[in-house]
Design an enzyme around this catalytic site. Structure first.
Site, PDB file in Angstrom:
ATOM      1  N   LYS A 137     -10.098 124.210  53.584  1.00 32.09           N
ATOM      2  CA  LYS A 137     -11.315 123.523  54.020  1.00 32.09           C
ATOM      3  C   LYS A 137     -11.915 124.322  55.157  1.00 32.09           C
ATOM      4  CE  LYS A 137     -13.626 119.756  53.025  1.00 32.09           C
ATOM      5  NZ  LYS A 137     -13.647 118.993  51.760  1.00 32.09           N
ATOM      6  N   ASP A 180     -19.530 119.978  51.060  1.00 32.75           N
ATOM      7  CA  ASP A 180     -18.922 118.737  51.576  1.00 32.75           C
ATOM      8  C   ASP A 180     -20.030 118.094  52.422  1.00 32.75           C
ATOM      9  OD1 ASP A 180     -16.095 117.360  51.758  1.00 32.75           O
ATOM     10  OD2 ASP A 180     -16.880 117.241  53.786  1.00 32.75           O
TER      11      ASP A 180
HETATM   12  P1  NDP Z   1     -23.253 114.061  52.171  1.00 29.93           P
HETATM   13  O1  NDP Z   1     -23.525 114.844  53.373  1.00 29.93           O
HETATM   14  O2  NDP Z   1     -24.016 114.323  50.921  1.00 29.93           O
HETATM   15  O3  NDP Z   1     -23.360 112.495  52.470  1.00 29.93           O
HETATM   16  C1  NDP Z   1     -22.608 111.892  53.467  1.00 29.93           C
HETATM   17  C2  NDP Z   1     -23.051 110.440  53.607  1.00 29.93           C
HETATM   18  O4  NDP Z   1     -22.171 109.766  54.499  1.00 29.93           O
HETATM   19  C3  NDP Z   1     -24.464 110.315  54.168  1.00 29.93           C
HETATM   20  O5  NDP Z   1     -25.078 109.169  53.651  1.00 29.93           O
HETATM   21  C4  NDP Z   1     -24.188 110.175  55.673  1.00 29.93           C
HETATM   22  O6  NDP Z   1     -25.201 109.479  56.369  1.00 29.93           O
HETATM   23  C5  NDP Z   1     -22.911 109.344  55.665  1.00 29.93           C
HETATM   24  N1  NDP Z   1     -22.119 109.624  56.855  1.00 29.93           N
HETATM   25  C6  NDP Z   1     -21.608 110.820  57.238  1.00 29.93           C
HETATM   26  N2  NDP Z   1     -20.952 110.702  58.398  1.00 29.93           N
HETATM   27  C7  NDP Z   1     -21.067 109.408  58.761  1.00 29.93           C
HETATM   28  C8  NDP Z   1     -20.599 108.673  59.862  1.00 29.93           C
HETATM   29  N3  NDP Z   1     -19.902 109.256  60.850  1.00 29.93           N
HETATM   30  N4  NDP Z   1     -20.885 107.336  59.912  1.00 29.93           N
HETATM   31  C9  NDP Z   1     -21.607 106.741  58.930  1.00 29.93           C
HETATM   32  N5  NDP Z   1     -22.068 107.397  57.844  1.00 29.93           N
HETATM   33  C10 NDP Z   1     -21.794 108.710  57.767  1.00 29.93           C
HETATM   34  O7  NDP Z   1     -21.660 114.264  51.905  1.00 29.93           O
HETATM   35  P2  NDP Z   1     -20.843 113.952  50.560  1.00 29.93           P
HETATM   36  O8  NDP Z   1     -21.412 112.808  49.835  1.00 29.93           O
HETATM   37  O9  NDP Z   1     -20.628 115.243  49.861  1.00 29.93           O
HETATM   38  O10 NDP Z   1     -19.417 113.550  51.180  1.00 29.93           O
HETATM   39  C11 NDP Z   1     -19.073 112.210  51.462  1.00 29.93           C
HETATM   40  C12 NDP Z   1     -17.544 112.085  51.512  1.00 29.93           C
HETATM   41  O11 NDP Z   1     -16.996 112.481  50.239  1.00 29.93           O
HETATM   42  C13 NDP Z   1     -16.854 112.970  52.546  1.00 29.93           C
HETATM   43  O12 NDP Z   1     -15.686 112.305  53.000  1.00 29.93           O
HETATM   44  C14 NDP Z   1     -16.421 114.191  51.726  1.00 29.93           C
HETATM   45  O13 NDP Z   1     -15.342 114.869  52.308  1.00 29.93           O
HETATM   46  C15 NDP Z   1     -16.031 113.504  50.420  1.00 29.93           C
HETATM   47  N6  NDP Z   1     -15.997 114.336  49.223  1.00 29.93           N
HETATM   48  C16 NDP Z   1     -17.081 115.079  48.835  1.00 29.93           C
HETATM   49  C17 NDP Z   1     -17.023 115.825  47.679  1.00 29.93           C
HETATM   50  C18 NDP Z   1     -18.195 116.588  47.176  1.00 29.93           C
HETATM   51  O14 NDP Z   1     -18.096 117.150  46.073  1.00 29.93           O
HETATM   52  N7  NDP Z   1     -19.326 116.629  47.855  1.00 29.93           N
HETATM   53  C19 NDP Z   1     -15.796 115.893  46.869  1.00 29.93           C
HETATM   54  C20 NDP Z   1     -14.745 115.011  47.318  1.00 29.93           C
HETATM   55  C21 NDP Z   1     -14.864 114.288  48.464  1.00 29.93           C
HETATM   56  P3  NDP Z   1     -26.653 110.163  56.630  1.00 29.93           P
HETATM   57  O15 NDP Z   1     -27.361 110.047  55.322  1.00 29.93           O
HETATM   58  O16 NDP Z   1     -27.246 109.340  57.717  1.00 29.93           O
HETATM   59  O17 NDP Z   1     -26.370 111.595  57.012  1.00 29.93           O
HETATM   60  O1  2IT Z   2     -13.279 117.242  49.316  1.00 30.68           O
HETATM   61  C1  2IT Z   2     -13.529 117.871  48.267  1.00 30.68           C
HETATM   62  O2  2IT Z   2     -12.765 117.830  47.289  1.00 30.68           O
HETATM   63  C2  2IT Z   2     -14.761 118.652  48.204  1.00 30.68           C
HETATM   64  N1  2IT Z   2     -15.550 118.610  49.149  1.00 30.68           N
HETATM   65  C3  2IT Z   2     -15.061 119.503  47.016  1.00 30.68           C
HETATM   66  C4  2IT Z   2     -14.365 120.833  47.119  1.00 30.68           C
HETATM   67  C5  2IT Z   2     -14.724 121.845  46.057  1.00 30.68           C
HETATM   68  O3  2IT Z   2     -14.192 122.955  46.191  1.00 30.68           O
HETATM   69  O4  2IT Z   2     -15.473 121.553  45.120  1.00 30.68           O
END
Ligand code: NDP
Ligand code: 2IT
Length: 444
Positions: free
Chosen positions: A124, A164
């Protein structure tokens, strides 16, 4: 080796890293009985080796704002474990980013990636850079400087970053452009690329879709499907959007979404049209959900999380430790029967104990959100073969992978006909695969 002794060592070696300690404790609690029972693991000190990252890279990232001011950020890459394949995992750009958070994410990624059945190690990275309020040009300059610091440590067979929090298609495009420029090489060194330049169909949707497929497997085992279920989602970014979209497609009722400002409660239910609007709001306009009720109705609750809204299934899809023990008790009191983690470690340690004591299904992120990295793995395969699969082919593979992860979790987490401990199942299944590989590779 007992849990407290083991954790005391981990905490002494890595002081001031609470998220990392939490992730290791949750894992070790479930895995220690297995690690202790097999002398091969104990003698080779497999567990102690697993909690020590292979290496941590930290670098300065300097860039110039539109106003001509010099900005200084910190870049990181935690290469945790490459026993079963090249390092693989996302990049997070958020002011909260620090070593503790990236170590917890890299640690969990190792076991998540092993659960996908694809050959990927765990890593990461990211930066404390805040993309909020920055122009496209500023984001591009930041990404270019970040990649200039990172490029020598990554590669298609070495370490393959992706997105992420705060890193989506735009950022991956700029990062890939700079990597290609410096290395003079077109290779699948990043995933989550645009489909026009080597990205896989369905990678954007994969984490959210996969999370819903996983929830469907769990519910199918105990009491039917998702149709008609009331679902509460936190977050409104990539994972939340496509969790909502797939739930709506499958006939569930999605009644909340959230962001850093608060949550929106839409008792009539989110529709596909509303999801598209949220996607546009978040990816193009970078706005907040406060706007939602004016256009779609419902109410906005500033500064609050959505866990007080009654539901059958809760999908925390925003960030770590966003659901605490009081939230868990509230969900249970309102009849929630499944907490399915789209985010990484969104449930606090204490909240996970509340769910465990109530024998409520709790799908941990390393299983439930593995669909994203699984399709990243398929993007690597397609890039290596210089070809691409159709959306339907990728979707079929995603469904199959999520079904297999579910089977492995049930195999290792089965308690009795009334309850599967998915947290144990995911951790033990992930541990066994990585541990066997580490044993085979000798003392390295
Ligand atoms: P994004 O940046 O696309 O979205 C994050 C969302 O969470 C936004 O709506 C943001 O609010 C909100 N958020 C972030 N931090 C906070 C906080 N401290 N308090 C309240 N709301 C918060 O990220 P992702 O959707 O990609 O990621 C979301 C989660 O999923 C993370 O934990 C990530 O590690 C996990 N994840 C992501 C993957 C991926 O493929 N993208 C794969 C597996 C897991 P705002 O809109 O106001 O910024
Ligand atoms: O937390 C996760 O699994 C991710 N943000 C996706 C990682 C990736 O390599 O697609």
């Amino acid at each position: 080796m007992d849990l407290n002794g083991f954790m005391a060592d981990v905490e002494a070696r890595s002081p001031g890293e609470p998220e990392f300690h939490q992730a290791v404790r949750e894992f070790a609690e479930k895995v220690l009985p297995i690690a202790n029972a097999d002398a091969r693991y104990a003698d080779a000190r497999v567990l102690e080796r697993m909690v020590e990252p292979d290496r941590v890279i930290m670098f300065r990232v300097v860039w110039e704002s539109d106003a001509g001011e010099i900005q200084v950020n910190r870049g990181y890459r935690v290469q945790f474990n490459n026993a079963i394949g090249p390092y693989k995992g996302g990049l997070r750009f958020d002011p909260s980013v620090n070593l503790s958070i990236l170590k917890f994410l890299g640690f969990e990624q190792t076991f998540k990636n092993s659960l996908t059945t694809l050959p990927m190690g765990g890593a990461k990275g990211g930066s404390d850079f805040d993309p909020k309020g920055r122009s496209d040009e500023e984001v591009m300059r930041f990404c270019q400087s970040f990649m200039t610091g990172l490029y020598r440590y990554i590669g298609k067979d070495v370490d393959v970053p992706a997105g992420d929090i705060g890193v989506g298609a735009r950022e991956v495009g700029y990062l890939f452009g700079q990597f290609k420029r410096i290395q003079n090489e077109w290779s699948g060194t990043l995933t989550g690329k645009g489909v026009s330049f080597g990205g896989s169909p369905l990678r954007t949707e994969a984490t959210g879709y996969g999370c819903v497929y996983f929830a469907r497997e769990i519910l199918a085992r105990v009491d039917g499907g998702l149709e008609g279920r009331t679902c509460v989602i936190s977050g409104s970014g990539n994972v939340a959007q496509y969790t909502a979209e797939k739930l709506v497609e499958l006939g569930a009722r999605v009644v909340t979404l959230s962001d850093r400002q608060g949550f929106v409660h839409d008792p009539e239910g989110v529709t596909l049209e509303k999801v598209r609007w949220v996607e546009e709001l978040k990816t193009s306009r970078h706005g907040t959900l406060e706007e939602y009720p004016r256009i779609w109705g419902g109410t906005f609750h500033a500064g609050a999380a959505p866990w007080s809204v009654p539901c059958d299934v809760a999908f925390p899809c925003a960030t770590q430790n966003e659901l605490d023990a009081d939230d868990a008790r509230r969900l249970l009191a309102n009849g929630c029967r499944l907490v399915c983690e789209g985010a990484n470690m969104p449930v606090t340690y204490e909240a996970s104990k509340v769910l465990e004591a109530a024998r409520v299904a709790h799908a941990p992120g390393k299983a439930a959100n593995a669909g994203g990295v699984a399709i990243s793995g398929l993007e690597m395969s397609q890039n290596a073969m210089r070809m691409s699969w159709t959306r339907e082919e990728v979707d079929q593979r995603l469904r199959r992978i999520m079904r297999q992860i579910h089977e492995h979790c049930v195999e290792q987490g089965y308690v009795d006909d009334g309850w599967v401990d998915y947290v144990r199942g995911a951790n033990v299944a992930g541990f066994l695969k990585v541990a066997e590989a580490m044993l085979a590779l000798g003392i390295v």
